[in-house]
Motif scaffolding. Structure first.
Motif, short mmCIF file in Angstrom:
data_model
loop_
_atom_site.label_atom_id
_atom_site.label_comp_id
_atom_site.label_asym_id
_atom_site.label_seq_id
_atom_site.Cartn_x
_atom_site.Cartn_y
_atom_site.Cartn_z
N ARG A 26 6.56 5.33 13.87
CA ARG A 26 8.01 5.40 13.71
C ARG A 26 8.67 4.11 14.18
NH1 ARG A 26 9.61 10.32 16.87
NH2 ARG A 26 10.32 8.70 18.27
N LYS A 29 7.93 1.37 11.54
CA LYS A 29 8.40 1.50 10.16
C LYS A 29 9.89 1.81 10.06
CE LYS A 29 4.25 1.31 8.26
NZ LYS A 29 3.84 0.14 7.48
N GLU A 30 10.51 2.30 11.14
CA GLU A 30 11.88 2.77 10.99
C GLU A 30 12.85 1.90 11.78
OE1 GLU A 30 12.32 6.99 11.70
OE2 GLU A 30 10.37 7.34 10.76
N TYR A 150 6.96 6.60 4.21
CA TYR A 150 7.29 5.18 4.05
C TYR A 150 6.49 4.64 2.86
CZ TYR A 150 2.83 4.52 6.44
OH TYR A 150 1.51 4.57 6.78
N PRO A 158 5.46 6.17 -2.00
CA PRO A 158 5.70 6.77 -0.68
C PRO A 158 4.47 7.51 -0.15
CG PRO A 158 6.94 7.92 -2.40
CD PRO A 158 6.30 6.74 -3.07
N PRO A 161 3.55 10.32 6.76
CA PRO A 161 3.23 9.66 8.02
C PRO A 161 1.86 10.02 8.58
CG PRO A 161 4.91 11.35 8.33
CD PRO A 161 4.73 11.18 6.86
#
Ligand SMILES: [Zn+2]
Ligand SMILES: [Zn+2]
Length: 209
Positions: A26, A29-30, A150, A158, A161
């Motif tokens: 997280r 990627k975020e 992601y 896509p 996760p």
């Protein structure tokens, strides 16, 4: 006698490792952009906050106009100042309440898009608010929430996760250093832990292997 101890310890260790892996993913990627996050709150929740605020102001202004006894003692003879004072108090309380309402709207939608139990998490955060620990529910939610899907680094489709490999192109989503076996990022040229040189990801690898 069987010894369940080590296997229970093992599975707790495994789920802990998996949880840490999700948190690392997280963070990698975020990117947090406030307005993007704000945008997922349903419009009706935002509208509700505005309507509640306007209704509260209307009631407050009416009350101080009709009943001078409801005014602050120092402002009893000054209607304009009384109106301003009541709007000020309602605005201060309103910002506080609106923050809570918007937060619940956010948790609800965010949990849903992450495939988590959105009703359960919304209730959890809500029920924690009146307790002495307050927004701890929100903090726990932010810590344990699932990462968003992601795009695959190779084919851009896509990927979930928890996938280890891309189901479309078989790209290794958790590449590790061939020397020290630690987790690395696709774009690393050298292992950040042992400095081993890493080959650039080659689409032929996946097909050949
Ligand atoms: Zn892919
Ligand atoms: Zn290494």
């Amino acid at each position: 006698m069987s010894t369940p101890g080590p296997s229970i310890g093992q599975s707790i260790g495994d789920s802990w490792n998996e949880r840490m892996r999700m948190i690392r993913l997280r963070r990698r990627k975020e990117a947090f952009r406030f307005w993007d996050e704000f945008g997922i709150i349903p419009k009706w929740v935002k509208a509700l906050c505005i309507v509640l605020y306007l209704v509260a102001v209307a009631i407050g202004v009416t009350v101080v106009n009709v009943d001078p006894a409801s005014r602050f003692p120092e402002l009893r003879d000054n209607t304009a100042a009384s109106v301003l004072a009541v709007i000020g108090v309602i605005t201060a309380v309103g910002i506080f309440l609106a923050a809570y309402i918007l937060m619940l709207g956010y948790v609800n939608r965010d949990a849903r898009r992450r495939g988590m139990n959105s009703a359960l998490w919304t209730w959890f955060v809500l029920l924690m608010l009146p307790t002495s620990v307050g927004i701890i529910g929100l903090i726990i939610y932010l810590l344990v929430r699932e990462p968003l899907p992601y795009p695959c680094p190779r084919c851009d489709k896509p990927v979930g996760p928890r996938f280890n490999f891309c189901p479309n192109c078989k790209c290794n989503l958790y590449p590790s250093c061939p020397n020290c076996k630690k987790e690395i990022v696709e774009t690393d040229k050298f292992c950040p832990y042992c400095a081993a040189e890493l080959k650039p990801a080659d689409p032929q690898d996946a097909i050949a292997s």
